[in-house]
Design a protein around this motif. Structure first.
Motif, PDB file in Angstrom:
ATOM      1  N   ASP A   1       0.826  -1.207   0.000  1.00  7.02           N
ATOM      2  CA  ASP A   1       0.000   0.000   0.000  1.00  7.02           C
ATOM      3  C   ASP A   1       0.858   1.254   0.000  1.00  7.02           C
ATOM      4  O   ASP A   1       0.471   2.277  -0.568  1.00  7.02           O
ATOM      5  CB  ASP A   1      -0.927   0.005   1.209  1.00  7.02           C
ATOM      6  N   GLU A   2       2.032   1.203   0.627  1.00 14.75           N
ATOM      7  CA  GLU A   2       2.934   2.355   0.617  1.00 14.75           C
ATOM      8  C   GLU A   2       3.408   2.668  -0.796  1.00 14.75           C
ATOM      9  O   GLU A   2       3.575   3.826  -1.156  1.00 14.75           O
ATOM     10  CB  GLU A   2       4.155   2.088   1.501  1.00 14.75           C
ATOM     11  N   ASP A   3       3.654   1.625  -1.572  1.00 13.95           N
ATOM     12  CA  ASP A   3       4.143   1.828  -2.933  1.00 13.95           C
ATOM     13  C   ASP A   3       3.097   2.461  -3.835  1.00 13.95           C
ATOM     14  O   ASP A   3       3.439   3.158  -4.792  1.00 13.95           O
ATOM     15  CB  ASP A   3       4.575   0.496  -3.555  1.00 13.95           C
ATOM     16  N   THR A   4       1.829   2.252  -3.542  1.00 12.16           N
ATOM     17  CA  THR A   4       0.794   2.757  -4.439  1.00 12.16           C
ATOM     18  C   THR A   4       0.082   4.001  -3.925  1.00 12.16           C
ATOM     19  O   THR A   4      -0.182   4.917  -4.696  1.00 12.16           O
ATOM     20  CB  THR A   4      -0.255   1.661  -4.696  1.00 12.16           C
ATOM     21  N   PHE A   5      -0.225   4.057  -2.648  1.00 10.64           N
ATOM     22  CA  PHE A   5      -1.074   5.140  -2.165  1.00 10.64           C
ATOM     23  C   PHE A   5      -0.325   6.264  -1.454  1.00 10.64           C
ATOM     24  O   PHE A   5      -0.759   7.411  -1.514  1.00 10.64           O
ATOM     25  CB  PHE A   5      -2.145   4.593  -1.214  1.00 10.64           C
ATOM     26  N   LYS A   6       0.777   5.973  -0.784  1.00 10.46           N
ATOM     27  CA  LYS A   6       1.460   6.991   0.017  1.00 10.46           C
ATOM     28  C   LYS A   6       2.621   7.640  -0.718  1.00 10.46           C
ATOM     29  O   LYS A   6       3.382   8.386  -0.135  1.00 10.46           O
ATOM     30  CB  LYS A   6       1.966   6.368   1.313  1.00 10.46           C
ATOM     31  N   ASP A   7       2.774   7.362  -1.986  1.00 10.34           N
ATOM     32  CA  ASP A   7       3.884   7.913  -2.762  1.00 10.34           C
ATOM     33  C   ASP A   7       3.408   9.147  -3.519  1.00 10.34           C
ATOM     34  O   ASP A   7       2.306   9.183  -4.067  1.00 10.34           O
ATOM     35  CB  ASP A   7       4.393   6.848  -3.734  1.00 10.34           C
ATOM     36  N   LEU A   8       4.266  10.171  -3.567  1.00  7.38           N
ATOM     37  CA  LEU A   8       3.918  11.374  -4.299  1.00  7.38           C
ATOM     38  C   LEU A   8       4.012  11.155  -5.813  1.00  7.38           C
ATOM     39  O   LEU A   8       3.335  11.820  -6.576  1.00  7.38           O
ATOM     40  CB  LEU A   8       4.839  12.529  -3.878  1.00  7.38           C
ATOM     41  N   ASN A   9       4.875  10.239  -6.213  1.00  8.51           N
ATOM     42  CA  ASN A   9       5.045   9.910  -7.621  1.00  8.51           C
ATOM     43  C   ASN A   9       4.785   8.413  -7.785  1.00  8.51           C
ATOM     44  O   ASN A   9       5.715   7.625  -7.871  1.00  8.51           O
ATOM     45  CB  ASN A   9       6.459  10.286  -8.073  1.00  8.51           C
ATOM     46  N   PRO A  10       3.516   7.985  -7.825  1.00 10.67           N
ATOM     47  CA  PRO A  10       3.180   6.560  -7.751  1.00 10.67           C
ATOM     48  C   PRO A  10       3.835   5.655  -8.788  1.00 10.67           C
ATOM     49  O   PRO A  10       4.302   4.590  -8.439  1.00 10.67           O
ATOM     50  CB  PRO A  10       1.659   6.544  -7.907  1.00 10.67           C
ATOM     51  N   PRO A  11       3.907   6.021 -10.043  1.00 10.80           N
ATOM     52  CA  PRO A  11       4.496   5.051 -10.978  1.00 10.80           C
ATOM     53  C   PRO A  11       5.976   4.807 -10.729  1.00 10.80           C
ATOM     54  O   PRO A  11       6.477   3.722 -10.999  1.00 10.80           O
ATOM     55  CB  PRO A  11       4.285   5.686 -12.351  1.00 10.80           C
ATOM     56  N   HIS A  12       6.663   5.798 -10.170  1.00  9.82           N
ATOM     57  CA  HIS A  12       8.101   5.657  -9.981  1.00  9.82           C
ATOM     58  C   HIS A  12       8.439   4.507  -9.032  1.00  9.82           C
ATOM     59  O   HIS A  12       9.313   3.692  -9.326  1.00  9.82           O
ATOM     60  CB  HIS A  12       8.689   6.973  -9.465  1.00  9.82           C
ATOM     61  N   ARG A  13       7.763   4.414  -7.909  1.00 12.13           N
ATOM     62  CA  ARG A  13       8.044   3.322  -6.958  1.00 12.13           C
ATOM     63  C   ARG A  13       7.615   1.970  -7.516  1.00 12.13           C
ATOM     64  O   ARG A  13       8.282   0.965  -7.311  1.00 12.13           O
ATOM     65  CB  ARG A  13       7.360   3.590  -5.623  1.00 12.13           C
TER      66      ARG A  13
END
Length: 100
Positions: free
Chosen positions: A47-59
């Motif tokens: 969930d951190e990789d998709t929802f809490k990232d400011l630049n979602p595709p990058h992570r």
């Protein structure tokens, strides 16, 4: 004979399985490093990789890259197993030649 661990049938089976493993994992590694959308279910995203990232595709792309590199490492391990099986096959043929 020194170094002989497995018989000719097991060595041949090891060669065939190694060839298949190298082909399959190399293709998976290529598809993961190119961020194939079909493989999104196989990427361990949290969930951190998709929802809490400011630049979602990058992570998500970073996770794709890690999985792709792991596939390449596993393909290299299959190459080593295939080389071992080839050596076992040669030792078996040498043993067969010496017995006759």
């Amino acid at each position: 004979m020194r170094g002989l661990i497995c018989g000719p049938k097991l060595a041949a089976c090891g060669i065939v399985l190694s060839m298949w493993g190298v082909v399959m994992l190399a293709l998976l590694g290529i598809f993961f490093t190119t961020n194939s959308a079909v493989l999104i279910e196989d990427v361990p995203l949290t969930d951190e990789d998709t929802f809490k990232d400011l630049n979602p595709p990058h992570r998500a792309y970073d996770v794709y890259q890690k999985v792709g590199y792991n596939c390449f490492i596993a393909a290299a391990m299959y190459v080593v197993c295939g080389l071992f099986s080839c050596c076992q096959m040669k030792l078996n043929k040498k043993k067969e030649y010496l017995v006759q």
